[in-house]
Design a protein around this motif. Structure first.
Motif, PDB file in Angstrom:
ATOM      1  N   TRP A 184       0.855  -1.185   0.000  1.00 30.87           N
ATOM      2  CA  TRP A 184       0.000   0.000   0.000  1.00 30.87           C
ATOM      3  C   TRP A 184       0.896   1.243   0.000  1.00 30.87           C
ATOM      4  O   TRP A 184       2.023   1.212   0.503  1.00 30.87           O
ATOM      5  CB  TRP A 184      -0.931   0.021   1.227  1.00 30.87           C
ATOM      6  CG  TRP A 184      -0.216   0.071   2.545  1.00 30.87           C
ATOM      7  CD1 TRP A 184       0.109   1.189   3.281  1.00 30.87           C
ATOM      8  CD2 TRP A 184       0.296  -1.051   3.283  1.00 30.87           C
ATOM      9  NE1 TRP A 184       0.766   0.831   4.424  1.00 30.87           N
ATOM     10  CE2 TRP A 184       0.905  -0.531   4.458  1.00 30.87           C
ATOM     11  CE3 TRP A 184       0.300  -2.436   3.083  1.00 30.87           C
ATOM     12  CZ2 TRP A 184       1.502  -1.353   5.408  1.00 30.87           C
ATOM     13  CZ3 TRP A 184       0.899  -3.251   4.030  1.00 30.87           C
ATOM     14  CH2 TRP A 184       1.483  -2.700   5.172  1.00 30.87           C
ATOM     15  N   PRO A 185       0.435   2.360  -0.581  1.00 26.33           N
ATOM     16  CA  PRO A 185       1.240   3.590  -0.577  1.00 26.33           C
ATOM     17  C   PRO A 185       1.218   4.244   0.794  1.00 26.33           C
ATOM     18  O   PRO A 185       0.197   4.217   1.490  1.00 26.33           O
ATOM     19  CB  PRO A 185       0.536   4.458  -1.616  1.00 26.33           C
ATOM     20  CG  PRO A 185      -0.883   3.996  -1.571  1.00 26.33           C
ATOM     21  CD  PRO A 185      -0.836   2.508  -1.288  1.00 26.33           C
ATOM     22  N   THR A 186       2.339   4.818   1.190  1.00 25.52           N
ATOM     23  CA  THR A 186       2.407   5.538   2.459  1.00 25.52           C
ATOM     24  C   THR A 186       2.748   7.006   2.248  1.00 25.52           C
ATOM     25  O   THR A 186       3.013   7.716   3.195  1.00 25.52           O
ATOM     26  CB  THR A 186       3.456   4.899   3.388  1.00 25.52           C
ATOM     27  OG1 THR A 186       4.723   4.928   2.739  1.00 25.52           O
ATOM     28  CG2 THR A 186       3.086   3.461   3.722  1.00 25.52           C
ATOM     29  N   GLY A 187       2.772   7.451   1.030  1.00 21.68           N
ATOM     30  CA  GLY A 187       3.078   8.820   0.672  1.00 21.68           C
ATOM     31  C   GLY A 187       3.260   8.895  -0.825  1.00 21.68           C
ATOM     32  O   GLY A 187       2.958   7.953  -1.552  1.00 21.68           O
ATOM     33  N   ASP A 188       3.773  10.020  -1.318  1.00 24.11           N
ATOM     34  CA  ASP A 188       3.956  10.175  -2.751  1.00 24.11           C
ATOM     35  C   ASP A 188       5.045   9.279  -3.304  1.00 24.11           C
ATOM     36  O   ASP A 188       5.047   8.963  -4.497  1.00 24.11           O
ATOM     37  CB  ASP A 188       4.299  11.632  -3.071  1.00 24.11           C
ATOM     38  CG  ASP A 188       3.095  12.547  -2.910  1.00 24.11           C
ATOM     39  OD1 ASP A 188       1.968  12.021  -2.799  1.00 24.11           O
ATOM     40  OD2 ASP A 188       3.284  13.770  -2.891  1.00 24.11           O
ATOM     41  N   ASP A 189       6.019   8.860  -2.462  1.00 26.48           N
ATOM     42  CA  ASP A 189       7.164   8.115  -2.977  1.00 26.48           C
ATOM     43  C   ASP A 189       7.621   6.998  -2.051  1.00 26.48           C
ATOM     44  O   ASP A 189       8.793   6.644  -2.019  1.00 26.48           O
ATOM     45  CB  ASP A 189       8.341   9.072  -3.235  1.00 26.48           C
ATOM     46  CG  ASP A 189       8.756   9.844  -1.985  1.00 26.48           C
ATOM     47  OD1 ASP A 189       8.206   9.570  -0.892  1.00 26.48           O
ATOM     48  OD2 ASP A 189       9.628  10.713  -2.098  1.00 26.48           O
ATOM     49  N   SER A 190       6.704   6.430  -1.275  1.00 26.26           N
ATOM     50  CA  SER A 190       7.075   5.367  -0.339  1.00 26.26           C
ATOM     51  C   SER A 190       5.919   4.391  -0.202  1.00 26.26           C
ATOM     52  O   SER A 190       4.786   4.682  -0.589  1.00 26.26           O
ATOM     53  CB  SER A 190       7.426   5.965   1.036  1.00 26.26           C
ATOM     54  OG  SER A 190       6.345   6.728   1.544  1.00 26.26           O
ATOM     55  N   LEU A 191       6.227   3.228   0.352  1.00 31.30           N
ATOM     56  CA  LEU A 191       5.174   2.229   0.525  1.00 31.30           C
ATOM     57  C   LEU A 191       5.352   1.441   1.813  1.00 31.30           C
ATOM     58  O   LEU A 191       6.428   1.428   2.416  1.00 31.30           O
ATOM     59  CB  LEU A 191       5.098   1.278  -0.672  1.00 31.30           C
ATOM     60  CG  LEU A 191       6.253   0.358  -1.080  1.00 31.30           C
ATOM     61  CD1 LEU A 191       6.566  -0.714  -0.060  1.00 31.30           C
ATOM     62  CD2 LEU A 191       5.916  -0.312  -2.399  1.00 31.30           C
ATOM     63  N   GLY A 192       4.279   0.762   2.204  1.00 29.48           N
ATOM     64  CA  GLY A 192       4.311  -0.205   3.283  1.00 29.48           C
ATOM     65  C   GLY A 192       4.098  -1.586   2.708  1.00 29.48           C
ATOM     66  O   GLY A 192       3.466  -1.739   1.657  1.00 29.48           O
TER      67      GLY A 192
END
Length: 444
Positions: free
Chosen positions: A169-177
């Protein structure tokens, strides 16, 4: 339950939410009239299987799959689609190698973040292991999938153990979980290390998972399988692993959905008595909640059923579908939450009886809930789709989408998306004993 699991600062930073990504148009009344399934021609070659179907922030539909042909190395590929322009001209390759595991149950996943990057996750068998020993691999592309120069191993151990069944899942514009099932705890003597470089994808090794024989039998099989979670930034720098459940079911898929209050995970929990009911957790205010059982089915089974839950969410409304045998017969159930997963309604029976297989997908477009599932009898398998009102109180329609030539686990797990009053569905079929992806657009 209000107990919370504290998360290290590195993980909390990595998992900070971009809540605007959850903003969606308000729910509309259920669509009236009957829908029909139309053939959706896919760009995957013969021999393709293990699909994933997700939507990018720019509205494109992303389809990934593994092509597995006799005498060839396995290839992980993807393509993108829009209703206006159809499929991009040529599928793109993410990874290739005999160690790239081709499993319909433990399928790869694709994710796009708002910075334009693509992320891919797959399972890679261990050349020094055997059977199910494998690592979870994560890669990132900065150029739309033309190249995948960034690559790392998600599980930071070297244990000859099973890792997989991941969710992104996305955690921001440029990171994920990412969450995954981790079998390292069964080998306390295993050494650990921080993966600094990309794993080899050319190693010759048998597939970590075959399409058959996925259920792990025995009282102690996978007794220490953990549900773990971590976050990765744009440079694939990792946080610190958090163990969300030290005793989860061995090989049931994890599902993730975004809500305005944080990402919600659903998985099959496992008690000391081998009761394997569906549980959820949510990341909120820098911490993961304690697991909550969606419904106390009380299903006790000694072997993992390889049948995880599926989630869909829009705003604070969350829909979950799952398989159980709480009534001593195969049963697929749906439940709804209006508080981002804090609580769920009494389950609605989707289908029941011997023909029901435990492989379902769910989507929610605000107008209706869409569910896809497989049935099998003496004449073969059938792929079904049903539409429900958003409150699950009315079944609006049931559609027989296709007769499936595959048998047993060879048909894998269908994938489903819905938006703007229509749905897209992909599944694995078999023609002449060779896997082939098929698709349908379900429109009015």
């Amino acid at each position: 339950m209000h107990a919370r699991i504290a998360v290290p600062l590195a993980v909390a930073a990595a998992l900070a939410l971009t809540l605007t990504a959850c903003g969606r148009k308000p729910a509309a009344p259920p669509a009236s009239g009957n829908f029909q399934a139309q053939v959706w021609v896919l760009p995957a070659e013969v021999g393709s299987m293990a699909p994933d179907l997700v939507r990018a922030p720019d509205g494109r539909i992303l389809l990934s799959w593994i092509n597995r042909r006799e005498g060839r190395r396995n290839v992980l590929q993807f393509s993108s689609y829009t209703e206006a322009d159809g499929w991009q001209s040529q599928p793109r390759t993410i990874a290739i190698g005999n160690s790239l595991s081709a499993s319909g149950a433990n399928a790869p996943h694709l994710l796009a973040t708002r910075d334009g990057a693509l992320w891919a996750q797959w399972l890679q068998s261990r050349p020094d292991g055997a059977g199910h020993d494998a690592d979870v691999v994560l890669a990132r592309s900065r150029d739309g999938g033309m190249t995948w120069a960034q690559m790392t191993r998600v599980n930071d151990d070297r244990a000859l153990a099973e890792h997989g069944f991941a969710a992104l899942w996305p955690t921001g514009d440029d990171s994920l979980g990412i969450a995954w099932l981790d079998g390292r705890a069964v080998d306390d003597a295993a050494t650990t290390e921080h993966p600094e470089s990309a794993p080899a994808v050319q190693a010759n090794a048998p597939d970590a998972h075959a399409m058959a024989g996925m259920a792990h039998g025995g009282e102690d099989a996978g007794k220490s399988t953990q549900l773990r979670v971590n976050g990765f930034d744009m440079n694939l720098r990792r946080g610190a692993d958090v163990v969300l459940d030290p005793h989860s079911c061995d090989c049931c898929q994890i599902s993730a959905a975004m809500t305005p209050r944080g990402p919600l995970l659903a998985y099959r929990a496992r008690s000391a008595e081998n009761v394997r009911d569906i549980a959820t957790l949510r990341f909120e205010n820098g911490a993961w909640s304690a697991p909550k059982i969606v419904h106390a089915d009380g299903w006790k089974i000694e072997a993992c059923p390889v049948a995880g839950p599926a989630l869909a969410a829009q705003g604070n409304t969350v829909i979950v579908v799952w398989y159980s045998e709480r009534t001593d017969k195969p049963l697929l159930q749906l439940a709804r939450s209006t508080d981002a997963g804090d609580s769920f309604s009494t389950p609605v029976e989707l289908d029941a009886g011997a023909p029901v297989l435990g492989r379902a997908a769910v989507a929610f477009d605000g107008q209706q809930v869409w569910v896809a599932w497989l049935r099998e009898n003496g004449q073969g398998q059938t792929l079904m789709v049903a539409r429900y009102s958003p409150d699950l109180q009315r079944r609006l329609q049931t559609i027989e989408v296709a007769k499936v030539g595959a048998r047993g686990m060879a048909s894998g797990y269908p994938k489903l998306l819905a938006d703007d009053g229509m749905a897209w569905l992909v599944w694995t079929d078999s023609e002449g004993g060779v896997a082939r992806l098929k698709g349908a657009r379900i429109v009015r």
